[in-house]
Scaffold this active site. Structure first.
Site, PDB file in Angstrom:
ATOM      1  N   MET A  68      -4.347   6.359   0.027  1.00  5.11           N
ATOM      2  CA  MET A  68      -3.761   5.029   0.079  1.00  5.11           C
ATOM      3  C   MET A  68      -4.824   3.954  -0.101  1.00  5.11           C
ATOM      4  O   MET A  68      -4.544   2.871  -0.618  1.00  5.11           O
ATOM      5  CB  MET A  68      -3.015   4.839   1.393  1.00  5.11           C
ATOM      6  CG  MET A  68      -1.808   5.739   1.555  1.00  5.11           C
ATOM      7  SD  MET A  68      -1.010   5.536   3.169  1.00  5.11           S
ATOM      8  CE  MET A  68      -0.328   3.876   3.015  1.00  5.11           C
ATOM      9  N   GLY A  81       3.083   5.725  -3.114  1.00  4.68           N
ATOM     10  CA  GLY A  81       4.197   6.585  -3.489  1.00  4.68           C
ATOM     11  C   GLY A  81       4.437   6.599  -4.984  1.00  4.68           C
ATOM     12  O   GLY A  81       4.732   7.649  -5.574  1.00  4.68           O
ATOM     13  N   ALA A 127       0.840  -1.207   0.000  1.00  2.42           N
ATOM     14  CA  ALA A 127       0.000   0.000   0.000  1.00  2.42           C
ATOM     15  C   ALA A 127       0.868   1.246   0.000  1.00  2.42           C
ATOM     16  O   ALA A 127       0.583   2.225  -0.700  1.00  2.42           O
ATOM     17  CB  ALA A 127      -0.940  -0.009   1.200  1.00  2.42           C
ATOM     18  N   ASP A 128       1.933   1.228   0.783  1.00  2.76           N
ATOM     19  CA  ASP A 128       2.859   2.360   0.807  1.00  2.76           C
ATOM     20  C   ASP A 128       3.539   2.563  -0.536  1.00  2.76           C
ATOM     21  O   ASP A 128       3.580   3.676  -1.078  1.00  2.76           O
ATOM     22  CB  ASP A 128       3.943   2.138   1.870  1.00  2.76           C
ATOM     23  CG  ASP A 128       3.468   2.421   3.284  1.00  2.76           C
ATOM     24  OD1 ASP A 128       2.608   3.307   3.453  1.00  2.76           O
ATOM     25  OD2 ASP A 128       3.963   1.772   4.211  1.00  2.76           O
ATOM     26  N   ILE A 129       4.101   1.489  -1.079  1.00  2.00           N
ATOM     27  CA  ILE A 129       4.884   1.608  -2.303  1.00  2.00           C
ATOM     28  C   ILE A 129       3.998   1.990  -3.482  1.00  2.00           C
ATOM     29  O   ILE A 129       4.370   2.838  -4.307  1.00  2.00           O
ATOM     30  CB  ILE A 129       5.645   0.304  -2.590  1.00  2.00           C
ATOM     31  CG1 ILE A 129       6.674   0.025  -1.485  1.00  2.00           C
ATOM     32  CG2 ILE A 129       6.334   0.369  -3.948  1.00  2.00           C
ATOM     33  CD1 ILE A 129       7.756   1.073  -1.327  1.00  2.00           C
TER      34      ILE A 129
END
Length: 398
Positions: A202, A175, A170-172
């Site tokens: 997100m 971003g 989810a973070d990658i």
């Protein structure tokens, strides 16, 4: 290394922390942008502390997400610190932040406050759930978004507990999407001269990783079971156990399955109406997989991978990190970069993700020490030594 990236000359003010925002600005930095990472003096980004690392140096988790940027120690909650960021934004091209909705507004650093100072500014906000709705103020990090976004509910084996993906997907993804949106906004600005606000959640990023499955559900209402190590709509397309470990067979088409069964000397199996087509095999998954699994347990992964290669059937090992980073293929495509940190010596990271023939990205600035570049950046803003000392003395910068 010389900066030939397409974003050379673009200045990015990075007021983000943890993973999603920092990964976005690392991608921009890889492509040549001058990224100023704003960190609270004497504390810094909390991911610097992973595994008990010295925060002034930063953990390897931090290093993996924060190359090609300069660390500037500024306390944005201090009035003089906030004023510094406003001054930075007035001459910048991009600002990236990932606080909860309203935080930057309360600090006088929201888009509405900065737009009058710089109409060309591209202001990117990454939030967990968006700026409106009942969950807008809920905390969100990768694990929360993997669970809320449906990923964990489909990961693991039927009847078993939910499982998260090993990487912070989810973070990658958030971003990466934010960097893509910023690139599009920069293109729009070259055409119009006008900046804009980017809002990225997100939650949307996590759901997008289920683009095919979610569309099928929205239009049919079909409730998928956990995927295990396979795929609900393809058979065989999963991990199998050999007598010395696990490997993947991925028959994306019926032709692949026919070649697999020919290689195994079991073409007769596909003559059964239960297994002739992929749809048939999906309906009778357990029985078909049991036939293959019994065969695969009789020999090694290497044996079956050679057979699959000889019959042009997609297959691979299930790699450990050790297996992964010993692959000759990574050397061939230059996936891992060897650096030398001026203070800490040789180290490795993943390389720039894609190659551009005319304007390649590059690895120029090692992961920065906490507030390592404060004086350099403030001098670029035109601050005198006396003014820098005053700001440091009142706690606005470090």
């Amino acid at each position: 290394m010389e900066n030939k990236g397409p974003l050379k000359g673009i200045r990015v003010i990075d007021v983000s922390h943890q993973a999603a925002g920092p990964w976005c600005t690392t991608l921009l930095g890889d492509m040549g942008a001058d990224v100023w990472k704003i960190e609270k003096p004497d504390r810094g980004d909390s991911i610097r502390y992973a595994r008990g690392a010295d925060p002034k140096v930063g953990s390897y988790n931090f290093w993996g997400l924060n190359r090609n940027k300069r660390s500037v120690g500024v306390d944005i909650k201090h009035p003089d610190g906030a004023a510094l960021v406003r001054e930075m934004a007035a001459g910048a091209d991009v600002l990236v932040e990932n606080f909860r909705p309203g935080v930057m507004d309360r600090l006088g650093l929201g888009y509405d406050a900065l737009k009058p100072l710089n109409s060309r500014l591209i202001y990117a906000s990454i939030t967990a759930f968006g700026s409106t709705g009942p969950m807008a103020q809920d905390p969100g990090m990768d694990l929360i978004l993997q669970a809320t976004g449906g990923m964990m509910g489909l990961t693991g084996f039927p009847g078993g507990p939910p499982a998260k993906a090993a990487g912070p997907i989810a973070d990658i993804s958030s971003g990466s999407y934010a960097a893509f949106a910023i690139a599009l906004a920069l293109l729009h600005r070259t055409q119009t001269g006008v900046g804009q606000r980017i809002d990225l959640t997100m939650l949307d990023a996590a759901i997008s990783l289920l683009a095919d499955i979610s569309t099928a559900y929205l239009n049919t209402g079909h409730e998928y079971q956990k995927f295990g190590n396979g795929h609900p709509d393809l058979v065989p397309y999963q991990a199998f156990q050999a007598n010395d470990g696990y490997f993947i067979v991925a028959c994306l088409t019926n032709a692949f399955c026919k070649r697999l069964m020919e290689g195994l000397g079991r073409s007769d199996v596909l003559k059964s109406p239960k297994f002739t087509t992929n749809n048939d095999r999906c309906e009778n998954r357990a029985e078909f997989i049991a036939i293959l699994q019994e065969i695969f347990l009789t020999n090694t992964c290497a044996h079956w991978l050679t057979l699959c290669h000889d019959f042009d059937v997609p297959a691979c090992r299930v790699n450990s990190l050790k297996d992964l980073f010993e692959m000759e293929q990574l050397k061939a495509i230059g996936s891992v970069a060897d650096w030398t940190h001026p203070k800490h010596g040789p180290f490795k990271t993943m390389n720039v993700l894609f190659r551009m023939s005319e304007s390649p990205g590059s690895l120029r600035i090692p992961p920065p020490g906490l507030a390592e570049h404060t004086d350099d950046v403030l001098r670029e803003l035109g601050k005198s030594a006396e003014e820098i000392a005053r700001l440091r003395g009142v706690g606005a910068c470090g």
